[in-house]
Enzyme design. Structure first.
Site, PDB file in Angstrom:
ATOM      1  N   HIS A   1      67.655 -39.059 -34.010  1.00 15.98           N
ATOM      2  CA  HIS A   1      68.249 -39.666 -35.214  1.00 15.98           C
ATOM      3  C   HIS A   1      67.120 -39.821 -36.238  1.00 15.98           C
ATOM      4  CE1 HIS A   1      72.085 -40.432 -33.332  1.00 15.98           C
ATOM      5  NE2 HIS A   1      71.483 -40.987 -32.297  1.00 15.98           N
TER       6      HIS A   1
ATOM      7  N   GLU B   1      71.455 -35.869 -30.020  1.00 17.91           N
ATOM      8  CA  GLU B   1      72.224 -36.655 -31.007  1.00 17.91           C
ATOM      9  C   GLU B   1      71.681 -36.438 -32.417  1.00 17.91           C
ATOM     10  OE1 GLU B   1      72.612 -40.809 -29.856  1.00 17.91           O
ATOM     11  OE2 GLU B   1      72.790 -40.305 -27.739  1.00 17.91           O
TER      12      GLU B   1
ATOM     13  N   ASN C   1      68.127 -40.178 -21.404  1.00 19.76           N
ATOM     14  CA  ASN C   1      68.312 -39.932 -22.841  1.00 19.76           C
ATOM     15  C   ASN C   1      67.761 -41.128 -23.620  1.00 19.76           C
ATOM     16  OD1 ASN C   1      69.731 -38.307 -24.923  1.00 19.76           O
ATOM     17  ND2 ASN C   1      71.110 -40.069 -25.111  1.00 19.76           N
TER      18      ASN C   1
ATOM     19  N   GLU D   1      68.633 -45.060 -23.119  1.00 23.21           N
ATOM     20  CA  GLU D   1      67.891 -46.085 -23.870  1.00 23.21           C
ATOM     21  C   GLU D   1      67.327 -47.186 -22.966  1.00 23.21           C
ATOM     22  OE1 GLU D   1      70.631 -47.152 -27.024  1.00 23.21           O
ATOM     23  OE2 GLU D   1      70.662 -45.120 -27.796  1.00 23.21           O
TER      24      GLU D   1
ATOM     25  N   ASP E   1      70.917 -36.165 -36.093  1.00 31.07           N
ATOM     26  CA  ASP E   1      71.400 -36.337 -37.472  1.00 31.07           C
ATOM     27  C   ASP E   1      70.193 -36.708 -38.318  1.00 31.07           C
ATOM     28  OD1 ASP E   1      71.200 -39.106 -36.840  1.00 31.07           O
ATOM     29  OD2 ASP E   1      73.370 -39.344 -36.642  1.00 31.07           O
TER      30      ASP E   1
HETATM   31  O1  9MR Z   1      78.178 -43.056 -32.754  1.00 33.43           O
HETATM   32  C1  9MR Z   1      78.470 -44.146 -31.906  1.00 33.43           C
HETATM   33  C2  9MR Z   1      79.226 -45.225 -32.675  1.00 33.43           C
HETATM   34  O2  9MR Z   1      80.510 -44.737 -33.019  1.00 33.43           O
HETATM   35  C3  9MR Z   1      79.330 -46.473 -31.846  1.00 33.43           C
HETATM   36  O3  9MR Z   1      79.896 -47.504 -32.626  1.00 33.43           O
HETATM   37  C4  9MR Z   1      77.941 -46.867 -31.366  1.00 33.43           C
HETATM   38  C5  9MR Z   1      78.019 -48.133 -30.532  1.00 33.43           C
HETATM   39  O4  9MR Z   1      76.807 -48.474 -30.000  1.00 33.43           O
HETATM   40  O5  9MR Z   1      77.386 -45.832 -30.608  1.00 33.43           O
HETATM   41  C6  9MR Z   1      77.158 -44.694 -31.371  1.00 33.43           C
HETATM   42  O6  9MR Z   1      76.515 -43.705 -30.601  1.00 33.43           O
HETATM   43  C7  9MR Z   1      75.213 -44.030 -30.137  1.00 33.43           C
HETATM   44  C8  9MR Z   1      75.005 -43.315 -28.829  1.00 33.43           C
HETATM   45  O7  9MR Z   1      76.013 -43.619 -27.925  1.00 33.43           O
HETATM   46  C9  9MR Z   1      73.645 -43.648 -28.236  1.00 33.43           C
HETATM   47  N1  9MR Z   1      72.584 -43.393 -29.164  1.00 33.43           N
HETATM   48  C10 9MR Z   1      72.756 -43.956 -30.510  1.00 33.43           C
HETATM   49  C11 9MR Z   1      74.095 -43.540 -31.079  1.00 33.43           C
HETATM   50  C12 9MR Z   1      74.251 -44.044 -32.510  1.00 33.43           C
HETATM   51  O8  9MR Z   1      74.278 -45.429 -32.529  1.00 33.43           O
END
Ligand code: 9MR
Length: 355
Positions: free
Chosen positions: A244, A272, A208, A167, A274
């Site tokens: 997402h 990722e 990513n 990101e 969903d």
């Molecule tokens: O799914 C993850 C969630 O449990 C955490 O609280 C969150 C914190 O930022 O991160 C989520 O995973 C993220 C991933 O690491 C990067 N891309 C977005 C994902 C969803 O927020």
């Protein structure tokens, strides 16, 4: 002559496969129709030499046996949902907590699953000692190198791909003003990739991001950076498209966009996936979601260098979606009670080359 597509990972050694067949022949004289391994997601993925993965939380891994049995039956790859992030690994400076990350890696080894490492350099989920430490640029550079050396080094040979940088861009294609960007400049990306490569030369190294699935300002900027890094000989091997999505909104340009990165010689992966729907989820929305799962997975797997598709969770029980997007949820292939949803069928049809 027709050539089989190159496999992106090694199949089981022949001896192991033969042993499994031998055991199966003795212990399981009859296969239940429809329940053969070939009809699982991982059966289809194995058959075409790609990964089908899931993000795994430490809580369900250690406490929910229904979750674990679906995970191991259906997926040949895992990503730590949080356990390999910097705040989880080094909560106070110099004190590491590897327990959850090790658990997942050991689980994966025991269940013939590959591991995607997630993630080394990110603006978020940094430990507070680092975020609030007022470090100089040179100190940050040293800390980042140490983090990458230590983490990638620990799992050398056990992680097939790393999300090295996560990101890094704003929506308009400018660089996001993170600690790294602000203090070190864009050069931190090339440095991170070089350090990770030195720590594990076999791991595929990824950038990513989200909202780069379509051809847009953000993906254009990433494309330009990727070309530049490759031209400079920086070890960048793949691009992770988080994916997402909202139901009904898989971008029309997704496949062509992934293809332009693949045409640079890079792997592409959906990392990722969903697909959230408005709650309560209607049958019509769930049917649409199913079609979207098929489309999104085919948009990657139909591209030459697609290494695989990872979904961001297994069941709706543990998904991050409802906590972040009010009024949305039901984003994953399994219900909270581990019933396969229409989304599962869509994903399965996307992964099964004959569907
Ligand atoms: O799914 C993850 C969630 O449990 C955490 O609280 C969150 C914190 O930022 O991160 C989520 O995973 C993220 C991933 O690491 C990067 N891309 C977005 C994902 C969803 O927020």
């Amino acid at each position: 002559m027709h050539r089989r597509r190159r496999r992106l990972f090694r199949p089981l050694p022949l001896a192991t496969a033969a042993a499994l067949v031998a055991v199966a022949a003795v212990a399981v004289p009859q296969l239940t129709p429809g329940a053969s391994a070939a009809t699982t997601l991982r059966g289809y993925a194995d058959g075409r030499g790609v990964r089908i993965g899931a993000a795994v939380g430490d809580t369900p891994l250690t406490s929910d046996s229904s979750y674990v049995s679906v995970l191991d039956r259906e997926f040949n790859s895992v990503t730590a949902e949080n356990a390999m992030k910097w705040d989880a690994l080094e909560p106070s400076r110099g004190t590491y907590n590897w327990a959850a990350a090790d658990r997942l890696v050991n689980h994966a080894v025991a269940h013939d699953q590959g591991v995607r490492g997630h993630t080394l350099v990110w603006y978020s989920q940094l430990p507070s000692w680092l975020k609030n430490g007022n470090f100089s640029a040179s100190q940050l550079n040293t800390l980042l190198k140490k983090h990458i050396d230590t983490t990638v080094g620990r799992y050398r040979g056990k992680v097939y791909a790393w999300d090295v940088v996560n990101e890094a861009f704003n929506e308009d294609g400018s660089m996001r003003g993170s600690l790294w960007q602000t203090e070190l400049g864009t050069g931190y990306i090339a440095n991170a990739l070089r350090w990770a490569h030195a720590a594990d030369p076999a791991a595929k190294l990824y950038i990513n991001d989200y909202n780069i699935e379509a051809d847009n300002a953000k993906s254009d900027a990433l494309y330009a950076l990727a070309r530049q890094l490759l031209a400079q000989g920086v070890p960048l091997h793949g691009i992770g498209f988080q994916s997402h999505f909202v139901v009904g909104q898989v971008p029309a340009s997704m496949k062509a966009n992934l293809k332009r990165f693949s045409d640079l010689g890079l792997e592409v992966s959906v990392t990722e996936l969903d697909i959230r729907v408005p709650l309560p989820a209607s049958a019509a929305e769930l049917a649409r979601q199913s079609a979207d799962y098929k489309l999104a997975s085919e948009n990657c797997l139909g591209v030459k260098r697609c290494a695989g598709v990872t979904v961001w969770g297994v069941s709706d029980t543990y998904s991050w979606v409802p906590g972040t997007f009010a009024g949305y949820g039901a984003a994953l292939p399994y219900t909270e009670h581990y019933a396969a949803k229409p989304a599962y069928t869509g994903l399965s049809n996307g992964v099964n080359p004959k569907a």
